[in-house]
Design an enzyme around this catalytic site. Structure first.
Site, PDB file in Angstrom:
ATOM      1  N   LYS A 134     -18.499 -37.118 -56.216  1.00 52.90           N
ATOM      2  CA  LYS A 134     -19.491 -36.740 -57.220  1.00 52.90           C
ATOM      3  C   LYS A 134     -19.890 -37.931 -58.088  1.00 52.90           C
ATOM      4  O   LYS A 134     -21.038 -38.035 -58.526  1.00 52.90           O
ATOM      5  CB  LYS A 134     -18.954 -35.603 -58.083  1.00 52.90           C
ATOM      6  CG  LYS A 134     -18.718 -34.300 -57.322  1.00 52.90           C
ATOM      7  CD  LYS A 134     -18.227 -33.206 -58.245  1.00 52.90           C
ATOM      8  CE  LYS A 134     -17.993 -31.908 -57.513  1.00 52.90           C
ATOM      9  NZ  LYS A 134     -16.873 -31.994 -56.546  1.00 52.90           N
TER      10      LYS A 134
ATOM     11  N   GLU B  66     -17.770 -35.234 -68.115  1.00 52.13           N
ATOM     12  CA  GLU B  66     -19.194 -35.195 -68.442  1.00 52.13           C
ATOM     13  C   GLU B  66     -19.423 -34.128 -69.512  1.00 52.13           C
ATOM     14  O   GLU B  66     -18.550 -33.272 -69.745  1.00 52.13           O
ATOM     15  CB  GLU B  66     -20.029 -34.891 -67.200  1.00 52.13           C
ATOM     16  CG  GLU B  66     -19.837 -33.488 -66.642  1.00 52.13           C
ATOM     17  CD  GLU B  66     -20.645 -33.250 -65.375  1.00 52.13           C
ATOM     18  OE1 GLU B  66     -21.123 -34.231 -64.775  1.00 52.13           O
ATOM     19  OE2 GLU B  66     -20.804 -32.082 -64.997  1.00 52.13           O
TER      20      GLU B  66
ATOM     21  N   HIS C 120     -15.971 -20.546 -61.626  1.00 50.99           N
ATOM     22  CA  HIS C 120     -16.818 -21.571 -61.014  1.00 50.99           C
ATOM     23  C   HIS C 120     -17.121 -21.260 -59.552  1.00 50.99           C
ATOM     24  O   HIS C 120     -17.504 -22.157 -58.795  1.00 50.99           O
ATOM     25  CB  HIS C 120     -16.177 -22.958 -61.143  1.00 50.99           C
ATOM     26  CG  HIS C 120     -15.812 -23.331 -62.537  1.00 50.99           C
ATOM     27  ND1 HIS C 120     -16.739 -23.584 -63.522  1.00 50.99           N
ATOM     28  CD2 HIS C 120     -14.593 -23.476 -63.129  1.00 50.99           C
ATOM     29  CE1 HIS C 120     -16.117 -23.876 -64.655  1.00 50.99           C
ATOM     30  NE2 HIS C 120     -14.820 -23.816 -64.442  1.00 50.99           N
TER      31      HIS C 120
ATOM     32  N   ARG D 150     -24.108 -29.355 -46.232  1.00 53.78           N
ATOM     33  CA  ARG D 150     -23.783 -28.309 -45.271  1.00 53.78           C
ATOM     34  C   ARG D 150     -24.631 -27.085 -45.581  1.00 53.78           C
ATOM     35  O   ARG D 150     -25.394 -27.069 -46.553  1.00 53.78           O
ATOM     36  CB  ARG D 150     -22.306 -27.925 -45.390  1.00 53.78           C
ATOM     37  CG  ARG D 150     -21.930 -27.584 -46.826  1.00 53.78           C
ATOM     38  CD  ARG D 150     -20.599 -26.905 -46.952  1.00 53.78           C
ATOM     39  NE  ARG D 150     -20.128 -26.858 -48.332  1.00 53.78           N
ATOM     40  CZ  ARG D 150     -20.560 -26.012 -49.257  1.00 53.78           C
ATOM     41  NH1 ARG D 150     -21.500 -25.135 -48.944  1.00 53.78           N
ATOM     42  NH2 ARG D 150     -20.076 -26.030 -50.485  1.00 53.78           N
TER      43      ARG D 150
END
Length: 667
Positions: free
Chosen positions: A118, A193, A228, A304
């Site tokens: 990421k 973040e 999540h 994907r």
């Protein structure tokens, strides 16, 4: 162009069945792989050929790329489709497939690598001008930056992810997230973040060929999530202005072109600050989002097919798996994608109990039917839901000309569905789809944090126990020629419904059974018709052992003379599910002092991790498990003896904890 004649799916369950369906329509021979636990699973039954992967756990089987490549060669396959999860975003596996001379149905290994981390993906997207949340230096985070999100650099599915709202807890959460990521993905790298409050999760489906054409097939909203992980998805994302939609499509297309992407993929974003989702709890990290009040932040790119791809297929009237195969064969896409039509909504049916911290459930799925909508599943009637893999039973998808019609259609289909077996989230899905915040398209990723208690409040049908008792009595009386010909003494039965005992009373008469306040119109072993207040209702009854399903209500028949409960002392920690002990707290032994709420033991089942915590301040007086040990439901794990005069233990043994995802990343 190449021509694929035989394809192996390096996966299991629903996605393997989904890919096989398209292959059969195209005349492509199919090869399944299976663990020992999946020997008779649906995906092995619908494939033309199946190859065993020895073992039961994902690490022994579906994560063994070498065994899967060997299986493809042995079965004569000329192509491999990775599905989602497991090795679907593993560049090394993609290279191994190609080096074996097989066709890889997916993007290049280089494209997978570019988006696998990421942090690296954010660097690439920043250079391409894609708006994103700028990472924060953990050592420089201050009170003004809170809340922040700690995320694993690799993997997904909520693993290695922590929301931090207090500065003092940041260091500990960094260490915990890193350990979790290392265990799940073999990479303990994490980053920090800004955490965006009240944002929506919006993504763009892209399909690209090797000849320079990139399609951006509209948007999807996946804001309804638990831990999540997505629960309900829809296409297109409602309530976005034309400018925001354009920015999302442009950013997704730029992401695909930056890494020379081919095949199907998804670019995920957070959208904050719009009228439907409240406010943003943090800034946009300096990203440029145009003049609109809605901010767009790049999250990640999934290289994907997504679980939620059917909603895009419905809206664009296309088959994304067929497009993947077409691109893998070297085919070209038309210059413009097909035009969208209508709205589609998908709900994921999980074998889990949302009212018990989303605890996964195991057992026999006796019957599953959701008529009137598309149903993608990896289970058939009578199949066993085991502990080794995730809890998703099926995806139900409804399409209609408008969002309101699609939502209503899906809610109605789920409400009428037949789901006989372990506890599921079916009622939660129906209530979520009918919740005013969702119907008004004002949801965000904190939907379940706000509304879970109300959505899981028990609401059993008050007449279900009576219907169950009458059907059972009729079934037993059939051996004696029907109902008794003389009046009988009052009869009673007791059932457990939504955690509460319900006792019902009725009598047999010459004219049939009677019950106070209810007119019994008809009774059979599987159908009861009752009339109250001039309204007749039908109750379909199915029984499996002591478990009874009456329409949408599940009951457990209680014995007249129950066996005595096992004698566990207060403070006993019992396994809330069958599973594997994956971790015991560091240096925890008999005699160790513990504090109330302290995590002591971690169990893993169905890609969920259950954290067993100390019920009070005290001392561990017994520890019965070690990492790697398999346990059954109700197994005594440990005993915490409370400190004298400090804290209180409930009378009953402790069964609850905190759940979060683990093992193979879930899409």
């Amino acid at each position: 162009m190449l021509s694929i004649s035989s394809l192996l799916v390096a996966n299991r369950g629903e996605i393997a069945c989904r890919v096989f369906r398209t292959c059969h329509e195209l005349g492509i021979r199919t090869v399944a792989v299976h663990s020992d636990a999946d020997e008779d699973a649906l995906h092995t039954r619908v494939a033309d050929t199946a190859v065993r992967l020895p073992g039961a756990s994902p690490a022994e089987t579906y994560l063994r790329g070498d065994l899967i490549v060997r299986a493809a060669v042995a079965a004569g396959a000329d192509a491999v489709h990775p599905g989602y999860g497991f090795l679907s975003e593993n560049a090394g596996f993609a290279r191994a497939v190609l080096e074996a001379g097989l066709v890889w149905v997916g993007p290049s290994p280089e494209a997978i690598e570019a988006m696998a981390s990421k942090t690296r993906a954010k660097e690439l997207m920043a250079a391409a001008g894609v708006p994103l949340l700028a990472p924060l230096d953990p050592d420089e985070v201050g009170e003004a930056d809170l809340p922040v999100l700690v995320k694993a650099a690799a993997g997904g599915g909520g693993r290695g992810m922590r929301v931090v709202r207090e500065l003092a807890s940041l260091k500990g959460e960094l260490l915990a997230a890193s350990a979790e990521a290392e265990s799940a993905f073999g990479d303990g790298s994490v980053f920090v973040e800004p955490y965006v409050e009240h944002a929506r999760h919006v993504e763009v489906q892209i399909v690209a060929d090797a000849h320079g054409t990139v399609w951006a097939l509209g948007t999807r909203d996946c804001s309804l999530q638990r831990r999540h992980q997505k629960v309900i998805e829809e296409a297109p994302a409602p309530g976005l202005g034309p400018d925001v939609e354009r920015r999302l499509r442009d950013a997704a297309t730029a992401a695909a072109r930056t890494i020379a992407y081919t095949g199907a993929g998804t670019v995920e974003f957070l959208v904050s600050g719009h009228s439907g989702s409240g406010h943003s709890g943090s800034g946009d990290g300096g990203s440029e989002n145009g003049g609109s009040g809605e901010r767009v932040h790049f999250l990640e790119m999934n290289t994907r097919l997504q679980v939620e791809h059917p909603v895009t297929e419905a809206v664009f009237r296309t088959d994304l798996v067929a497009l993947q195969l077409h691109v893998a064969e070297g085919g070209t896409l038309d210059g413009d994608p097909p035009a969208p039509s209508g709205h589609a909504v998908e709900a994921r049916l999980y074998a889990e109990d949302p009212a018990r911290d989303w605890a996964p459930q195991t057992g026999t799925l006796h019957r599953l039917s959701v008529p009137g909508v598309r149903l993608d599943t990896g289970y058939g009637d009578g199949d066993t839901i085991g502990v080794h893999y995730d809890a998703m039973l099926a995806k139900a998808v409804a399409h209609a000309p408008t969002r309101a019609e699609a939502v209503r259609r899906l809610a109605g289909a789920l409400e009428r569905a037949t789901v006989h077996g372990p506890v599921t989230n079916r009622d939660l899905l129906v209530r979520s789809l009918r919740h005013p915040e969702f119907t008004a398209a004002r949801m965000d990723t904190a939907f379940y944090e706000r509304h879970l208690d109300g959505l899981t409040a028990p609401a059993p049908d008050p007449y279900a126990p009576l219907a169950a008792a009458l059907a059972d009595a009729h079934g037993r009386s059939r051996f004696g020629g029907g109902w008794r010909n003389v009046p009988s003494q009052p009869q009673s039965r007791c059932y457990l419904v939504a955690g509460e005992e319900h006792e019902v009373h009725y009598r047999h008469t010459r004219r049939g059974p009677v019950a106070d306040g209810v007119h019994v119109v008809r009774v059979g072993p599987d159908l009861v018709v009752l009339e109250t207040g001039g309204v007749r209702r039908r109750f379909e009854v199915s029984r499996y052992g002591d478990r009874v399903h009456v329409n949408g209500t599940t009951l457990t028949a209680l014995p007249r003379f129950p066996a005595p409960e096992p004698d566990h002392v207060p403070g006993s920690l019992l396994a809330p599910m069958p599973g594997t002990v994956v971790r015991v707290a560091e240096a925890l032994t008999e005699g160790s002092p513990v504090q109330a709420g302290q995590p002591l033991i971690w169990l893993e089942a169905m890609k969920m991790e259950h954290r067993i915590t100390a019920p009070a301040d005290g001392t561990v007086s017994a520890l019965h498990v070690t990492p790697g040990q398999q346990v059954e439901l109700g197994t005594l794990l440990a005993v915490v003896e409370p400190l004298q005069g400090r804290g209180e233990l409930r009378d009953q043994p402790q069964r609850t904890g905190t759940l979060h995802t683990t093992a193979t990343p879930s899409p």
